[in-house]
Design a protein around this motif. Structure first.
Motif, PDB file in Angstrom:
ATOM      1  N   ILE A 119     -29.655  -5.761  20.648  1.00  0.00           N
ATOM      2  CA  ILE A 119     -31.050  -6.492  21.709  1.00  0.00           C
ATOM      3  C   ILE A 119     -30.367  -7.979  21.585  1.00  0.00           C
ATOM      4  O   ILE A 119     -31.042  -8.132  20.737  1.00  0.00           O
ATOM      5  N   GLY A 120     -29.840  -8.450  22.689  1.00  0.00           N
ATOM      6  CA  GLY A 120     -29.750  -9.526  22.947  1.00  0.00           C
ATOM      7  C   GLY A 120     -28.672  -9.858  21.986  1.00  0.00           C
ATOM      8  O   GLY A 120     -28.128 -10.125  20.800  1.00  0.00           O
ATOM      9  N   THR A 121     -28.007 -10.172  22.855  1.00  0.00           N
ATOM     10  CA  THR A 121     -26.498 -10.261  22.969  1.00  0.00           C
ATOM     11  C   THR A 121     -25.456 -11.554  22.075  1.00  0.00           C
ATOM     12  O   THR A 121     -24.566 -11.745  21.446  1.00  0.00           O
ATOM     13  N   GLY A 122     -26.444 -12.569  22.865  1.00  0.00           N
ATOM     14  CA  GLY A 122     -26.097 -14.157  22.561  1.00  0.00           C
ATOM     15  C   GLY A 122     -24.672 -14.076  23.370  1.00  0.00           C
ATOM     16  O   GLY A 122     -24.762 -13.626  24.606  1.00  0.00           O
ATOM     17  N   TRP A 123     -23.786 -15.094  22.962  1.00  0.00           N
ATOM     18  CA  TRP A 123     -22.414 -14.833  23.358  1.00  0.00           C
ATOM     19  C   TRP A 123     -21.619 -14.184  22.620  1.00  0.00           C
ATOM     20  O   TRP A 123     -20.877 -14.150  22.677  1.00  0.00           O
ATOM     21  N   GLY A 124     -22.007 -12.774  21.730  1.00  0.00           N
ATOM     22  CA  GLY A 124     -21.179 -12.206  21.322  1.00  0.00           C
ATOM     23  C   GLY A 124     -20.535 -11.848  20.393  1.00  0.00           C
ATOM     24  O   GLY A 124     -19.718 -11.386  20.003  1.00  0.00           O
ATOM     25  N   GLY A 125     -20.552 -13.185  19.473  1.00  0.00           N
ATOM     26  CA  GLY A 125     -20.203 -12.829  18.112  1.00  0.00           C
ATOM     27  C   GLY A 125     -20.731 -11.770  16.664  1.00  0.00           C
ATOM     28  O   GLY A 125     -20.139 -11.605  16.441  1.00  0.00           O
ATOM     29  N   LEU A 126     -22.046 -11.695  16.598  1.00  0.00           N
ATOM     30  CA  LEU A 126     -22.026 -10.090  16.096  1.00  0.00           C
ATOM     31  C   LEU A 126     -21.672  -8.545  16.971  1.00  0.00           C
ATOM     32  O   LEU A 126     -21.041  -7.693  15.662  1.00  0.00           O
TER      33      LEU A 126
END
Length: 416
Positions: free
Chosen positions: A206-213
């Motif tokens: 929940i909460g993608t950011g720019w996909g790092g995780l």
């Protein structure tokens, strides 16, 4: 104290920054604000000057350099901390080391107001309106206000992982973009380990950011669904994941957490709860409980604050709400535990705090942002925006250095 006004260091566009361009008229109230500022400076050991301080002056302790004392005190009188931030954006005050200055003020937060006036502190602060609640429409608007500014802007000061949350450093050592990237990967790996992500794991983020995780989870062999309200973040995350060769393992959706469906082996959410708002905490924690399978784990990374401070300030409207994160509220650990207890079938199984690492993360971001001033200008952001962003990063770093706020990874497990 002389009132000679040096030349302004920023030109303020009144159409873009109406409240920064407009100095309040409050001359009489400014007299009281001047006295309170002097009192606060004495209590905190801060030196106020109207003479541009040199490096040697800064070595003597935190310095508040007033370029326009009259405007500074008028804003302080009318807007309090909002006025303090707007005055910095306008270039009316400065400091050789804003972080040291703001840290000292944060360390003496209680003593900055005379004892007889302290009960009035939170009564006199601007209050949030009902429109500040994060309905589905408001949440999308509030997320867009910050995260849809420009992917290129964030790329100028974030490290190569494009991670916009606290890193976890490996002991003492240099703090620079290279070590920050390794520390961000360490933070992600610790959270993925804590919730048991490996080959075949179904993971909801929940909460993608720019996909790092999502990228690191996919490289472990997990099947990842990641959701965000930021269209710009989603587009870049999809590109980055495809370029890394894991695009087929990750489904990036533009979706509100309240509308997420399914059941997953694990759920993670990194520094997203701060944007939920207190009114919707029950919906958020109910969603976490609904979306993780029995026996599965939820990993949260959250900025936290002392429970009493949270309760005292939760209805206040601050500079951060106005200019950076509208609709947000930093929870306390006690508030999180209460929501878990009352809204879920989960129990808390692990907690790790690392606020000093967030201070160092912010330090690297702020240095990188300052070094990229020309590139920021080239993207169309003006000098007022750059000072706003500098104040935001310095303000946050000071909060962690002073211990007013912390950051924790919190692991929850749902009953079988």
């Amino acid at each position: 104290m002389t009132t000679t006004t040096p030349p302004p260091i920023t030109t303020v566009d009144p159409r873009r920054w109406p409240d920064v361009a407009r100095v309040p008229r409050a001359r009489l109230r400014a007299t009281a604000a001047r006295a309170l500022a002097r009192y606060a400076a004495r209590e905190a050991g801060v030196r106020i000057t109207t003479t541009d301080p040199t490096g040697a002056d800064a070595a003597e302790g935190p310095v508040l350099y007033l370029r326009d004392p009259e405007a500074f005190h008028r804003r302080l009188a009318v807007g309090g901390l909002i006025g303090l931030g707007e005055s910095y954006m306008a270039g009316e005050w400065d400091s050789p080391d804003p972080v040291a200055l703001l840290t000292r003020l944060a360390e003496h937060y209680v003593e900055l107001v005379p004892r007889p006036l302290r009960p009035l502190r939170h009564v006199t602060l601007p209050r949030r309106g009902l429109g500040d609640r994060n309905t589905r429409t408001a949440a999308r608007r509030n997320i867009g206000h910050h995260y849809d500014l420009s992917n290129d802007l964030f790329a100028l000061f974030l490290d190569r992982t494009m991670t916009y949350s606290s890193a976890l450093f490996d002991g003492p050592g240099p703090r620079d973009p290279h070590t920050l990237a390794s520390a961000q990967e360490r933070k992600i790996d610790r959270l993925l380990d804590a919730v048991g992500v490996g080959p075949g794991t179904t993971l909801l983020e929940i909460g993608t950011g720019w996909g790092g995780l999502a990228l690191r989870a996919a490289r472990r062999g997990a099947r990842v669904t990641t959701i965000t309200l930021s269209a710009e973040q989603r587009d870049l995350a999809v590109r980055r994941l495809a370029e890394a060769g894991v695009g087929e393992a990750v489904d990036v959706r533009l979706l509100d957490y309240r509308d997420a469906e399914g059941e997953y082996d694990a759920v993670v959410s990194v520094e997203m709860i701060e944007a939920v708002g207190e009114h919707y905490w029950p919906a958020y924690f109910s969603a976490l409980d609904r979306l993780v399978r029995p026996g599965g784990r939820v990993g949260l990374q959250s900025i936290t604050m002392d429970h009493r401070l949270m309760r005292a300030s939760r209805h206040s409207y601050t500079w951060m709400h106005k200019y950076v994160f509208p609709g947000g509220l930093i929870p306390s650990v006690e508030a999180i535990e209460r929501q878990v207890r009352e809204r879920t079938s989960m129990t808390l199984v692990d907690r790790t705090a690392f606020g000093a690492d967030y201070a160092d993360t912010l330090m690297v971001w702020r240095r990188s942002f300052a070094d990229a001033a020309a590139e920021v200008d080239g993207l169309g952001f003006d000098a007022v925006f750059r000072r706003m962003w500098d104040f935001y990063l310095a303000y946050c770093e000071a909060g962690f250095r002073a211990g007013l706020i912390d950051v924790e990874q919190i692991v929850l497990e749902r009953a079988r």
